[in-house]
Design a protein around this motif. Structure first.
Motif, PDB file in Angstrom:
ATOM      1  N   ILE A  38      36.578  35.992  47.285  1.00  0.00           N
ATOM      2  CA  ILE A  38      36.529  35.003  46.205  1.00  0.00           C
ATOM      3  C   ILE A  38      37.352  35.438  44.992  1.00  0.00           C
ATOM      4  N   ALA A  39      37.281  36.706  44.616  1.00  0.00           N
ATOM      5  CA  ALA A  39      38.025  37.185  43.444  1.00  0.00           C
ATOM      6  C   ALA A  39      39.535  37.028  43.641  1.00  0.00           C
ATOM      7  N   SER A  40      40.019  37.388  44.816  1.00  0.00           N
ATOM      8  CA  SER A  40      41.447  37.253  45.110  1.00  0.00           C
ATOM      9  C   SER A  40      41.858  35.785  45.142  1.00  0.00           C
ATOM     10  N   MET A  41      41.057  34.957  45.763  1.00  0.00           N
ATOM     11  CA  MET A  41      41.339  33.516  45.823  1.00  0.00           C
ATOM     12  C   MET A  41      41.444  32.941  44.405  1.00  0.00           C
ATOM     13  N   ARG A  42      40.497  33.283  43.571  1.00  0.00           N
ATOM     14  CA  ARG A  42      40.460  32.784  42.191  1.00  0.00           C
ATOM     15  C   ARG A  42      41.684  33.277  41.403  1.00  0.00           C
ATOM     16  N   LEU A  43      42.039  34.539  41.584  1.00  0.00           N
ATOM     17  CA  LEU A  43      43.172  35.122  40.853  1.00  0.00           C
ATOM     18  C   LEU A  43      44.476  34.387  41.171  1.00  0.00           C
ATOM     19  N   PHE A  44      44.801  34.264  42.453  1.00  0.00           N
ATOM     20  CA  PHE A  44      46.086  33.666  42.812  1.00  0.00           C
ATOM     21  C   PHE A  44      46.137  32.168  42.511  1.00  0.00           C
ATOM     22  N   ARG A  45      45.022  31.480  42.628  1.00  0.00           N
ATOM     23  CA  ARG A  45      44.991  30.063  42.228  1.00  0.00           C
ATOM     24  C   ARG A  45      45.266  29.937  40.733  1.00  0.00           C
ATOM     25  N   LYS A  46      44.593  30.784  39.948  1.00  0.00           N
ATOM     26  CA  LYS A  46      44.742  30.752  38.488  1.00  0.00           C
ATOM     27  C   LYS A  46      46.188  31.008  38.069  1.00  0.00           C
TER      28      LYS A  46
END
Length: 158
Positions: free
Chosen positions: A114-122
């Motif tokens: 989830i953290a990686s997904m959120r980072l790259f989307r942001k």
């Protein structure tokens, strides 16, 4: 806000870098993150006199896509997470990739991260999954055999 310096790894950083990677990865991911230190361009984030983040980079040519700067591994020490260090590392990678004349910046992850997904989307990355005709080419180019999400961002100067 924590004062962070992003820089290339130095020989004396190796033990601290391994500690950050060990705190972030397990199993096969840890094995390859440690092994790839020998074959990738390694950047660290330094804060409060210690190594708190690590990023491993390389370049590849994606068939019918162009030159890709790849964020192979990205890790931030648990006490320093959610403080913008991951974003700073990715922004630094994008600057390097532009200097290296890459067309794209890319990373892969598991949808459960989830953290990686959120980072790259942001940070404005496009999410590519099975079914997109670029997925297979990128999967092989990024060695993303066990990941199910690839993030891609055009960085080419026009």
């Amino acid at each position: 806000m924590v004062k962070v310096i992003i820089r290339e790894i130095r020989a004396e950083d190796r033990e601290k870098v391994c500690k950050v990677l060990t705190s972030s990865f397990k199993g096969k991911e840890l094995y390859w993150a440690l092994k790839d230190l020998e074959y990738t361009y390694v950047v660290v984030a330094e804060a409060e006199g210690e190594i708190v983040g690590v990023m491993e980079l390389y370049e590849v040519l994606g068939e019918n896509i162009g030159s890709i700067g790849v964020i192979d591994y990205l890790a931030v020490s648990p006490p320093f997470r959610r403080k913008g260090i991951g974003s700073r590392l990715v922004n630094y990678a994008e600057k390097l990739f532009k200097m290296w004349s890459n067309d794209f910046s890319a990373a892969s992850t598991k949808s459960s991260n989830i953290a990686s997904m959120r980072l790259f989307r942001k940070l404005g990355y496009e999410e590519i999954r099975e079914g997109d005709n670029r997925y297979q080419v990128l999967k092989w180019a990024l060695y993303a055999y066990e990941d199910d999400v690839i993030f891609l961002k055009e960085i080419r100067e026009v």
